[in-house]
Design a protein around this motif. Structure first.
Motif, PDB file in Angstrom:
ATOM      1  N   ILE A   1       0.842  -1.190   0.000  1.00 34.02           N
ATOM      2  CA  ILE A   1       0.000   0.000   0.000  1.00 34.02           C
ATOM      3  C   ILE A   1       0.871   1.230   0.000  1.00 34.02           C
ATOM      4  CG2 ILE A   1      -1.745   1.297   1.266  1.00 34.02           C
ATOM      5  CD1 ILE A   1      -2.758  -1.309   2.373  1.00 34.02           C
TER       6      ILE A   1
ATOM      7  N   SER B   1       4.815   1.298   2.566  1.00 34.22           N
ATOM      8  CA  SER B   1       3.963   2.382   3.050  1.00 34.22           C
ATOM      9  C   SER B   1       4.820   3.553   3.505  1.00 34.22           C
ATOM     10  CB  SER B   1       3.096   1.908   4.226  1.00 34.22           C
ATOM     11  OG  SER B   1       2.401   2.990   4.817  1.00 34.22           O
TER      12      SER B   1
ATOM     13  N   LEU C   1      -3.994  -1.072   8.041  1.00 31.50           N
ATOM     14  CA  LEU C   1      -3.003  -1.969   7.456  1.00 31.50           C
ATOM     15  C   LEU C   1      -2.957  -3.283   8.225  1.00 31.50           C
ATOM     16  CD1 LEU C   1      -0.007   0.479   6.761  1.00 31.50           C
ATOM     17  CD2 LEU C   1      -1.688  -0.391   5.132  1.00 31.50           C
TER      18      LEU C   1
ATOM     19  N   GLN D   1      -6.094  -5.380   7.436  1.00 27.35           N
ATOM     20  CA  GLN D   1      -5.976  -6.084   6.156  1.00 27.35           C
ATOM     21  C   GLN D   1      -5.113  -7.326   6.303  1.00 27.35           C
ATOM     22  OE1 GLN D   1      -4.627  -3.433   3.032  1.00 27.35           O
ATOM     23  NE2 GLN D   1      -5.872  -1.765   3.806  1.00 27.35           N
TER      24      GLN D   1
END
Length: 355
Positions: A4, A336, A347, A350
């Protein structure tokens, strides 16, 4: 894991003789103000020093903290008096810089009181499992007038004024509390750590290890989950206080990192004598592709039985190369940018929802 990215002159018409006389007068005024400031402040400072040495009796913990603030303020006023006395009147740019410097110092105090500081968190990735192994806590200042102020600007001021002790304690408290929240929220055992930076000045504070211990007790956090990142220059400090702090922190179970490894002047002969758990490779090595140097650091770490984290991982090629070299952990924009606690929680959600 899913990667991400968060992208958070005209000529003067004044009579030269009049201008010269005016300048002389202003210089005299500056010297007078400086003298008037310095004389009482020096006396106050002497009295505070007597308190500090215990010659006027012992102080409570709160009293010690108030004494530190008072001493910092007297030092600040003395510096101001020196600026007034030595500042060239024909140097307006320098004058603006000096004023901004003192304004920033004042606003630091105000910012702490008004809770303008916030912690961001950058994930540290296990290269084998590709999962989040921990976070590095990074302080940010949300200034009401200037917006986001970079740490590189305000941390040196905090160190010069002694505020780094207060800021450092706040960062430790906040980071440990956040990790304890995540451990309860995601039912974690030993799969997530928190890294916090400690400055050389903090390490030279005789009370550091005791305060870390108190913060861990207050947040109910196992010391093993806290990882303090200390620069090579701080490890090179041979002061008895710094050495005692390192030994006490290690005995508590806190893990110690050498931050930005490879950029300092540490002696390899002494490296094995330091109580370290992790070498953190400076991001410049990865970004410039110095893979032979990184391989040598990995071999050194293996011989010392310590872990390695590579910073500055920004591309898939960087990550693949580190995996091939056997580097255990990575950190960088590929995974990230530093994010606030809410985004960091997402995060983790997920990651654990994909189990």
């Amino acid at each position: 894991m899913t990667l991400i990215k968060i992208t958070p002159a005209t000529q003067s018409t004044v009579d030269p003789n009049l201008e010269e006389t005016s300048t002389d007068s202003l210089e005299n005024i500056n010297q007078l103000i400086s003298h008037e400031l310095r004389t009482p402040i020096t006396s106050i400072q002497a009295a505070l020093r007597l308190l500090e040495t215990g010659q006027l009796g012992a102080l409570s913990g709160k009293g010690q903290r108030l004494l530190e603030i008072a001493l910092n303020n007297t030092n600040r006023l003395l510096r101001l008096s020196q600026v007034l006395e030595n500042q060239p009147l024909n140097s307006p740019i320098s004058s603006v810089e000096v004023i901004e410097r003192f304004r920033l110092e004042k606003e630091l105090h105000k910012g702490l009181k008004q809770q303008e500081f916030i912690l961001f968190y950058q994930p540290i990735i296990c290269n084998t499992s590709t999962r989040i192994a921990g976070f590095e806590a990074l302080i940010r200042w949300r200034h009401p007038r200037r917006g986001w102020v970079a740490p590189v600007e305000f941390i040196p001021v905090a160190e010069e004024t002694g505020l780094i002790q207060v800021i450092g304690d706040w960062v430790l408290q906040e980071a440990c509390q956040q990790l304890e929240i995540w451990q309860n929220q995601f039912d974690l055992d030993s799969s997530l750590n928190m890294s916090v930076n400690v400055s050389t000045l903090q390490l030279s504070d005789p009370q550091l290890s005791q305060r870390v211990q108190q913060i861990l007790q207050d947040t109910h956090l196992n010391p093993h989950f806290l990882q303090l990142e200390i620069t090579e220059s701080a490890f090179l400090d041979n002061s008895p206080t710094a050495i005692a702090n390192l030994e006490n922190l290690k005995q508590q179970g806190v893990r110690l990192h050498i931050d930005d490894f490879g950029t300092g002047y540490s002696s390899l002969a002494r490296l094995q004598d330091w109580p370290i758990d992790v070498l953190k490779i400076d991001n410049s090595f990865v970004r410039s592709g110095k893979w032979k140097m990184i391989e040598a650091i990995l071999m050194l770490a293996h011989s010392l039985n310590v872990e390695v984290i590579a910073e500055g991982v920004e591309t898939q090629q960087h990550w693949l190369q580190l995996q091939q070299l056997g580097c255990p952990y990575s950190q960088g924009y590929l995974f990230s940018r530093p994010v606030d606690s809410q985004t960091a929680t997402s995060l983790l959600s997920q990651q654990f929802s994909s189990n």
